[in-house]
Design a protein around this motif. Structure first.
Motif: not given
Lengths: 230, 380
Positions: A20, A154, A157, A187
């Motif tokens: 990220v 997220v 990912t 994050i």
């Protein structure tokens, strides 16, 4: 990439393959160019990209990236670039709940990522959001919906082995509503920040870019990548 | 200036040379009042030739220009009126929205273009360098500290402006109002932002207006203009609906981007909260701010030449750039707004006044010190 000064500095920062990446900028020093570099980098490495464009139409990205030696139209045709034109997002009839719109959007992204995974020579997949502040405007200030959406992205990912690049205008959140920014920083594996030079404008240096790899930042080390020449 | 910046920044660009050829070839097919620039850009005039020059050609078609108002003085109206009047002169469709009962009355205050025949003829005879009365009288007195006024390039650009001024931009006489028949024959729409409780009506009007000017590939460039005065003013029905306003600007921006329209929005930034103000700034393609200067500021009068003619400062925060990531770097970002002969607007770079000769070297040093601190003060 080397010919664009700063490109190798950026790849140095990206070296560890962060999942990220959060790009922060402000009015005085827009960081859209970092997105362009990362977009080119993602496509040049044989990967595929889903670009959630809230700020600019396709023609803009196409033109900018063509100057950097990357043909977006071609990539789009080959199915390596999935361009989501969200300038009118959520669009449609008013009154539809924003969370439904986000849900549909996430479904679209997930489908694209899935398709990419099944494809034969699948490379790294990148989801890019330009920019989150506008996503918040589209959600009419409903920060929870935005955070939910980001959280889903997220999870992509980790589950689907792709990376997420997010642009956010940091100066909006300096005094109020810091929640979104703090959450994003939390994050993030890598934070890239564009800031104007404290000495003011110079003819060839327009600002500085710093990056904070947060894995290292746990040990409280901040690494400055250096002054980036455009 | 944009062209210069682009060529400077794109020393490594590969296709920059072909772009110019394309734009010059295409320029023959444009309609009046539209100028083509690099990167597929098209400009319309802001109504103030100096501002056009500063912004590298004018207001970019398909961009949103925002002007931050001064809370004490209505100087932003100077910009807005010039912008609207220029559109009327070029017979470009115009949509005006303002927080007043009868927005159409505002059209009566638009300035008329300076009668070009007499003025221009005389100026041509006198030569390009003597464009203003101030310059004529100063011509003999070239003093080193003001040399920037007499830069050669400045003159040539001015002369160039003179030549294609008829098509692109006019000087406006703020004392004369625009002729009625021009206003009546135009397709000018007016919307009052005072009545409605929501931005819905304004948004609908904007989208119908914009749908008439959608950008077509290879089509003619018929530019339109949208002028919105004091979008977030307290007298508007939707005042304090912050998210509504940001969403409106966002959707307006998205629509404008795909059409041949420039939208100019002025807003009193002081009444917005800090974070919303920043949101507005980010949404703007071109961001300007206007600040009035106090009448009797002795310190400032000492520091700047021509202080008595100044009505305010214009600060350029952001210059629109589409299809390019090369930023436009201005030589200066703060300009003084002056009324030449008390009627037409000019923008000039700030010139530092000379330190008193009698004051001696020690005074001179302190003078330069204070000027640098003053500079940061002006940096609003």
């Amino acid at each position: 990439m080397e010919e664009y000064g700063g490109g190798n500095l950026l790849s140095e920062a990206m070296g560890s393959g962060p999942r990220v990446v959060v790009v922060e900028d402000c009015v005085e020093a827009p960081a859209a160019f970092v997105l362009h570099l990362l977009l080119k980098r993602a496509l040049a490495g044989g990967g595929a990209v889903a670009l959630l464009a809230l700020a600019q139409p396709f023609s803009h990205y196409d033109r900018v990236l063509r100057k950097m030696g990357c043909n977006l139209s071609l990539h789009r045709k080959n199915g390596r670039l999935h361009f989501f034109d969200l300038q009118a997002f959520p669009g449609g009839p008013k009154g539809g709940a924003i969370c439904d719109a986000f849900f549909r959007l996430y479904g679209d992204i997930q489908r694209v990522v899935d398709a990419n995974r099944i494809a034969e020579h699948a490379g790294q997949f990148t989801v890019m959001i330009d920019d989150v502040s506008l996503l918040e405007v589209a959600a009419h200030g409903s920060i929870d919906d935005v955070l939910d959406f980001l959280h889903y992205c997220v999870t992509l990912t980790s589950e689907m082995n792709c990376s997420l690049v997010v642009l956010i205008h940091e100066d909006i959140y300096s005094s109020e509503r810091v929640g979104l920014l703090l959450h994003l920083r939390y994050i993030a594996d890598l934070v890239i920040r564009a800031a104007p030079l404290s000495t003011g404008l110079a003819t060839d240096v327009h600002g500085q870019v710093s990056s904070f790899p947060l894995l290292v930042a746990l040990a409280n080390i901040m690494m400055r990548v250096g002054v980036l020449h455009l | 200036m944009a062209a210069a910046g682009a060529s400077g920044g794109q020393t490594i660009g590969r296709s920059s040379f072909s772009r110019v050829a394309v734009s010059t070839a295409a320029s023959s097919s444009t309609s009046a009042g539209v100028k083509l620039g690099p990167n597929g850009a098209a400009f319309v005039s802001s109504g103030i030739p100096d501002l056009d020059r500063i912004l590298g050609g004018g207001f970019l078609l398909g961009s949103v220009v925002m002007v931050m108002e001064d809370s004490d003085a209505p100087h932003h109206l100077l910009l807005l009126r010039s912008f609207m009047a220029q559109g009327v002169v070029h017979k470009q469709p115009l949509l005006f929205a303002g927080p007043m009962k009868e927005p159409r009355l505002f059209l009566g205050t638009l300035p008329a273009p300076v009668a070009s025949s007499k003025e221009d003829g005389r100026q041509r005879v006198m030569g390009a360098g003597t464009s203003s009365d101030g310059r004529t009288s100063d011509e003999a007195l070239r003093i080193a500290w003001q040399y920037k006024k007499y830069f050669g390039e400045d003159k040539t650009s001015h002369a160039e402006h003179k030549n294609n001024k008829q098509e692109f931009s006019n000087d406006f006489d703020l004392r004369k109002s625009l002729e009625r028949h021009l206003l009546n024959s135009q397709n000018i729409e007016c919307v009052s932002t005072q009545d409605g409780d929501t931005l819905g009506e304004l948004q609908d009007r904007c989208s119908t207006f914009l749908s008439k000017h959608l950008r077509k590939d290879g089509g003619n460039l018929n530019a339109g203009r949208i002028a919105i005065q004091s979008l977030c003013a307290p007298q508007c029905g939707y005042f304090e609906k912050d998210w509504d306003m940001v969403s409106f600007i966002r959707s307006l921006k998205a629509m404008v981007r795909s059409s041949n329209v420039v939208a100019v929005i002025t807003f009193p930034n002081a009444i917005l909260s800090n974070s919303f103000c920043k949101r507005w700034h980010h949404l703007a393609d071109t961001l300007l701010s206007i600040k009035a200067i106090p009448d009797e500021d002795k310190d400032l009068a000492k520091l700047l030449t021509g202080y008595q003619d100044m009505v305010g400062f214009l600060h350029v925060h952001k210059v629109a750039q589409t299809n390019s990531q090369v930023p436009v770097i201005l030589e200066a970002s703060t300009f003084s707004l002056k009324l030449r002969k008390r009627r037409s607007l000019v923008l000039e770079r700030l010139n530092q006044a000379p330190v008193d000769g009698s004051a001696g070297p020690s005074h001179a040093a302190s003078g330069s010190c204070s000027s640098s601190s003053q500079g940061s003060q002006l940096d609003f």
